[in-house]
Design a protein around this motif. Sequence first.
Motif, mmCIF file in Angstrom:
data_model
loop_
_atom_site.group_PDB
_atom_site.id
_atom_site.type_symbol
_atom_site.label_atom_id
_atom_site.label_comp_id
_atom_site.label_asym_id
_atom_site.label_seq_id
_atom_site.Cartn_x
_atom_site.Cartn_y
_atom_site.Cartn_z
ATOM 1 N N THR A 201 0.846 -1.202 0.000
ATOM 2 C CA THR A 201 0.000 0.000 0.000
ATOM 3 C C THR A 201 0.879 1.250 0.000
ATOM 4 O O THR A 201 0.646 2.193 -0.761
ATOM 5 N N ARG A 204 2.407 1.624 -3.422
ATOM 6 C CA ARG A 204 1.444 2.121 -4.414
ATOM 7 C C ARG A 204 1.161 3.588 -4.230
ATOM 8 O O ARG A 204 1.006 4.331 -5.196
ATOM 9 N N GLU A 205 1.061 4.036 -2.953
ATOM 10 C CA GLU A 205 0.624 5.406 -2.698
ATOM 11 C C GLU A 205 1.774 6.403 -2.683
ATOM 12 O O GLU A 205 1.575 7.566 -3.016
ATOM 13 N N ARG A 209 8.406 5.165 -8.280
ATOM 14 C CA ARG A 209 8.717 3.966 -9.073
ATOM 15 C C ARG A 209 8.844 2.774 -8.149
ATOM 16 O O ARG A 209 9.210 2.902 -6.983
ATOM 17 N N SER A 223 6.280 2.452 -12.939
ATOM 18 C CA SER A 223 5.375 3.110 -11.999
ATOM 19 C C SER A 223 4.735 2.052 -11.103
ATOM 20 O O SER A 223 4.630 0.886 -11.485
ATOM 21 N N PRO A 224 4.303 2.443 -9.900
ATOM 22 C CA PRO A 224 3.617 1.472 -9.032
ATOM 23 C C PRO A 224 2.404 0.846 -9.720
ATOM 24 O O PRO A 224 2.168 -0.364 -9.585
ATOM 25 N N ASP A 225 1.661 1.665 -10.454
ATOM 26 C CA ASP A 225 0.477 1.112 -11.122
ATOM 27 C C ASP A 225 0.857 0.031 -12.121
ATOM 28 O O ASP A 225 0.162 -0.969 -12.259
ATOM 29 N N GLN A 226 1.985 0.251 -12.804
ATOM 30 C CA GLN A 226 2.401 -0.751 -13.780
ATOM 31 C C GLN A 226 2.974 -1.984 -13.079
ATOM 32 O O GLN A 226 2.496 -3.105 -13.302
ATOM 33 N N GLY A 229 0.324 -3.123 -10.277
ATOM 34 C CA GLY A 229 -1.037 -3.267 -10.816
ATOM 35 C C GLY A 229 -1.118 -4.112 -12.077
ATOM 36 O O GLY A 229 -2.096 -4.837 -12.281
#
Length: 244
Positions: A201, A204-205, A209, A223-226, A229
């Motif tokens: 968490t 991600r937040e 990177r 990126s965290p999303d990539q 996620g």
Amino acid sequence: MSRPEIRVQGLHKSFGDNHVLRGIDLEIDQGEVVCVIGPSGSGKSTLLRCVNLLEEPSEGQVFVGGTEITDPDVDIDAARRRIGMVFQQFNLFPHLTVTENLTLPQRRVLGRGRAEAARVAAENLARVGLAEKAAAYPASLSGGQQQRVAIARALAMGPDVMLFDEPTSALDPELVGDVLAVMRGLAEEGMTMMVVTHEMTFAREVADRVVFMDGGVVVEDGSPDQVIGAPRHERTRHFLSRLL
Ligand code: ADP
Ligand code: MG
């Protein structure tokens, strides 16, 4: 404009026959927060320890703020002063008060006078929300408070970069949040940070990177999303699925 605050190039590290880091290339810009994730034994701690030369790389270069700290001619003590490190174990001196834990390294390593060291200590205890614990001894503090003192101790040295090696892994779950909140605050202040963590968490937040390491190499960096996620690599997917 951004410039790399940390640059790792072709980094290898072996312990005897154990080839732990197998060619790491990594850049972290000024003000960037990079979380390093990966299975146990993948070389995350070794990478951090090579970045502040607690371990000597077998091959490759490390630059901090444009200075090659792996250059044999560099003043290693001066280079190390620019890098703060926070470990899983807080390593506070039990026989010293919180303030003394913060003033001792400033006086010994930086040669600051008593008054200045005390002023900087107070400033940084306030920064981690522990001003009222200045006169306490470490044993009277919770693990989370001790870790915040350890962060304040590193900050009191005025580092350009902060390295964190699983700073919340030794804490009871209810104490993790306060430590992560302090780290989030530092990130918002623009500190350059490299954080080895299993706190997805937080990654991600807070991270700009996320770097996934496995077997001594960087498998994925994005990126965290990539990376968290929508991981591109099977090894990343496998690692993340086991954390759920
Ligand atoms: P991680 O932090 O990802 O769990 P480490 O960097 O701690 O991984 O360890 C990676 C490998 O390096 C492991 O096989 C570990 O046994 C080895 N290693 C780490 N430090 C040393 C050391 N000082 N001496 C010998 N082997 C080490
Ligand atoms: Mg480790």
